[in-house]
Scaffold this active site. Structure first.
Site, PDB file in Angstrom:
ATOM      1  N   CYS A  66     -40.646  -1.009 -22.517  1.00  0.00           N
ATOM      2  CA  CYS A  66     -41.606  -1.227 -21.409  1.00  0.00           C
ATOM      3  C   CYS A  66     -42.170   0.045 -20.694  1.00  0.00           C
ATOM      4  O   CYS A  66     -41.294   0.989 -20.370  1.00  0.00           O
ATOM      5  CB  CYS A  66     -40.803  -2.227 -20.452  1.00  0.00           C
ATOM      6  SG  CYS A  66     -42.128  -2.590 -18.779  1.00  0.00           S
ATOM      7  N   CYS A  70     -38.446   0.457 -13.749  1.00  0.00           N
ATOM      8  CA  CYS A  70     -37.475  -0.092 -12.650  1.00  0.00           C
ATOM      9  C   CYS A  70     -36.334   0.168 -13.087  1.00  0.00           C
ATOM     10  O   CYS A  70     -35.863   0.330 -14.002  1.00  0.00           O
ATOM     11  CB  CYS A  70     -37.893  -1.469 -13.104  1.00  0.00           C
ATOM     12  SG  CYS A  70     -39.552  -2.324 -13.154  1.00  0.00           S
ATOM     13  N   CYS A  73     -33.577  -1.715 -15.106  1.00  0.00           N
ATOM     14  CA  CYS A  73     -33.944  -2.421 -16.056  1.00  0.00           C
ATOM     15  C   CYS A  73     -33.622  -1.882 -17.591  1.00  0.00           C
ATOM     16  O   CYS A  73     -34.040  -0.647 -17.742  1.00  0.00           O
ATOM     17  CB  CYS A  73     -35.271  -2.870 -16.091  1.00  0.00           C
ATOM     18  SG  CYS A  73     -35.764  -3.832 -17.493  1.00  0.00           S
ATOM     19  N   CYS A 110     -37.753 -20.680 -20.028  1.00  0.00           N
ATOM     20  CA  CYS A 110     -38.418 -19.685 -19.398  1.00  0.00           C
ATOM     21  C   CYS A 110     -38.619 -18.278 -20.510  1.00  0.00           C
ATOM     22  O   CYS A 110     -37.639 -17.974 -21.057  1.00  0.00           O
ATOM     23  CB  CYS A 110     -37.556 -19.049 -18.229  1.00  0.00           C
ATOM     24  SG  CYS A 110     -37.041 -19.986 -17.205  1.00  0.00           S
ATOM     25  N   CYS A 141     -41.826 -21.928 -18.056  1.00  0.00           N
ATOM     26  CA  CYS A 141     -42.025 -20.765 -17.127  1.00  0.00           C
ATOM     27  C   CYS A 141     -42.026 -19.455 -17.923  1.00  0.00           C
ATOM     28  O   CYS A 141     -41.780 -19.495 -18.827  1.00  0.00           O
ATOM     29  CB  CYS A 141     -40.706 -20.533 -16.292  1.00  0.00           C
ATOM     30  SG  CYS A 141     -40.799 -19.043 -15.047  1.00  0.00           S
ATOM     31  N   CYS A 201     -41.999 -18.588  -8.901  1.00  0.00           N
ATOM     32  CA  CYS A 201     -40.535 -18.613  -9.193  1.00  0.00           C
ATOM     33  C   CYS A 201     -40.411 -16.851  -8.653  1.00  0.00           C
ATOM     34  O   CYS A 201     -41.315 -16.048  -9.247  1.00  0.00           O
ATOM     35  CB  CYS A 201     -40.180 -18.705 -10.354  1.00  0.00           C
ATOM     36  SG  CYS A 201     -38.433 -18.309 -10.768  1.00  0.00           S
ATOM     37  N   ARG A 273     -31.900 -20.033  -7.572  1.00  0.00           N
ATOM     38  CA  ARG A 273     -31.034 -19.674  -8.648  1.00  0.00           C
ATOM     39  C   ARG A 273     -30.035 -18.732  -8.557  1.00  0.00           C
ATOM     40  O   ARG A 273     -30.277 -17.611  -8.127  1.00  0.00           O
ATOM     41  CB  ARG A 273     -32.234 -19.750  -9.703  1.00  0.00           C
ATOM     42  CG  ARG A 273     -31.344 -19.587 -11.237  1.00  0.00           C
ATOM     43  CD  ARG A 273     -32.300 -19.686 -12.475  1.00  0.00           C
ATOM     44  NE  ARG A 273     -33.466 -20.670 -12.498  1.00  0.00           N
ATOM     45  CZ  ARG A 273     -34.464 -20.466 -12.210  1.00  0.00           C
ATOM     46  NH1 ARG A 273     -35.075 -19.265 -11.903  1.00  0.00           N
ATOM     47  NH2 ARG A 273     -35.238 -21.426 -12.061  1.00  0.00           N
TER      48      ARG A 273
END
Ligand code: SAM
Ligand code: DTB
Ligand code: SF4
Length: 326
Positions: A66, A70, A73, A110, A141, A201, A273
């Site tokens: 990616c 972040c 991550c 998801c 999702c 979400c 969640r």
């Protein structure tokens, strides 16, 4: 690399409800633990069947590589975490995983992708995945990063139920964790998702080294979303070697449970969640999270790249607590 930056005019903290909500969150955090849990459980029972905990299974459909930064991550290409960059999975592999998730008793599937946002050519196979997951009778999702105009509508038309896009942390802390996109970009994507009629979400991560004020700011910002998100994932940072946040002091379990309780009270009708971080939690702490109003989990051995309790352990936990799926 896609470098389009989407700006959204309404800067987050300018919302008039933010400061009062943050104050309310802080007052709740400061309550004696038993008082806070009692209040949260009362709110929970006014809005939900307290025996039921929904189960979603997560699959990484595009792992690693990616371009974003972040700080938590393992999938950011710039950090050396051992996560290799892989191509988008085939539709058939995804369908197979969704079928297995359904057989194990998940109700939602998801699909997560390590993208800044989907390119149009990548969206077409994802739309096919959504159609196939829906055809199995599961809720679908996706979490694919930032969406551009029209993409949420394409996902909706393919049958998608929910789009996950997290605010991750409080507005004032955001720049310390992520620099390659702005808080406003996140809000713009959430607007697009809501505008297309998809369910939202949206949650965040705690244990990033933030103060209680930071956690209260995240929850206040989530509670400001109007309407509030249908689903609110609360992640406890999974520390991965090679990421900048590896080595951050672990959040005390009691503060994590408090965070769930405050989320429940500020967002009474949202499904909260208990998300990443469960592998490192005892059964007793998870039970307290359910008592505090968490009513959903990720179910299955893996999150995206890191571990999650195995199905047998979760089935035993549900049995021990008398919880029912759904
Ligand atoms: N790339 C897309 C994006 O960031 O919007 C979608 C996938 S991304 C991995 C989804 C969410 O996973 C992040 O917003 C973050 O809240 C959560 N996450 C990622 N790494 C994590 C970690 N190490 N611990 C806890 N949560 C994490
Ligand atoms: C969310 O809030 N947490 C999930 C899901 N939404 C996509 C992701 C957790 C990822 C944990 C780190 C990993 O497994 O790579
Ligand atoms: Fe990329 Fe999402 Fe990880 Fe950020 S959280 S580095 S956008 S995969």
């Amino acid at each position: 690399m896609d470098t389009a930056v989407i700006r959204f005019p309404a800067a987050a903290p300018a919302d008039a409800r933010f400061e009062p909500l943050r104050e309310e969150a802080l007052a709740l955090y400061a309550l004696p633990f038993n008082e806070l849990l009692h209040r949260a459980q009362t709110v929970h029972r006014e809005n939900f069947d307290a025996r039921r905990v929904q189960r979603s299974t997560l699959l990484s459909i595009k792992t690693g590589g990616c371009p974003e930064d972040c700080g938590y991550c393992p999938q950011a290409a710039r950090y050396h975490t051992g996560v290799e960059s892989e191509a988008l999975l085939d539709v058939a592999e995804v369908v197979e995983a969704a079928r297995a998730a359904k057989a194990h008793g998940a109700t939602r599937f998801c699909m997560g992708a390590a993208w800044r946002g989907p390119k149009q050519r990548d969206l077409a196979p994802v739309l096919e995945m959504v159609r196939e997951v829906k055809a199995l009778g599961l809720e679908a999702c996706c979490t694919l990063g930032m969406l551009r105009d029209g993409q949420a509508e394409q996902l909706r038309d393919a049958g998608l139920d929910y789009y996950n896009h997290n605010l991750d942390t409080a507005p004032e802390l955001y720049g310390d964790v992520i620099t390659t996109r702005a808080y406003e970009d996140r809000l713009a994507t959430l607007e697009r998702v809501r505008g297309a009629g998809l369910k939202v979400c949206c949650g965040g991560i705690v244990g990033l080294g933030e103060t209680r004020e930071g956690r209260a700011g995240l929850l206040a910002q989530l509670a400001c979303l109007d309407p509030q998100p249908e689903s609110v994932p609360i992640n406890d940072l999974v520390q991965v070697e090679g990421t900048p946040l590896h080595g951050t002091g672990k959040l005390p379990w009691v503060e994590f449970v408090r965070t769930i309780a405050v989320a429940r009270i500020l967002m009474p009708r949202s499904v909260v969640r208990l998300s990443a971080g469960r592998s490192a939690m005892s059964e007793a702490v998870q039970a307290l999270c359910f008592l505090a109003g968490a009513n959903s989990i990720f179910y299955g051995e893996k999150l995206l790249t890191t571990g999650n309790p195995d199905v047998a352990r979760d089935d035993a936990l549900f049995a021990a607590l008398g919880l029912q799926p759904g």
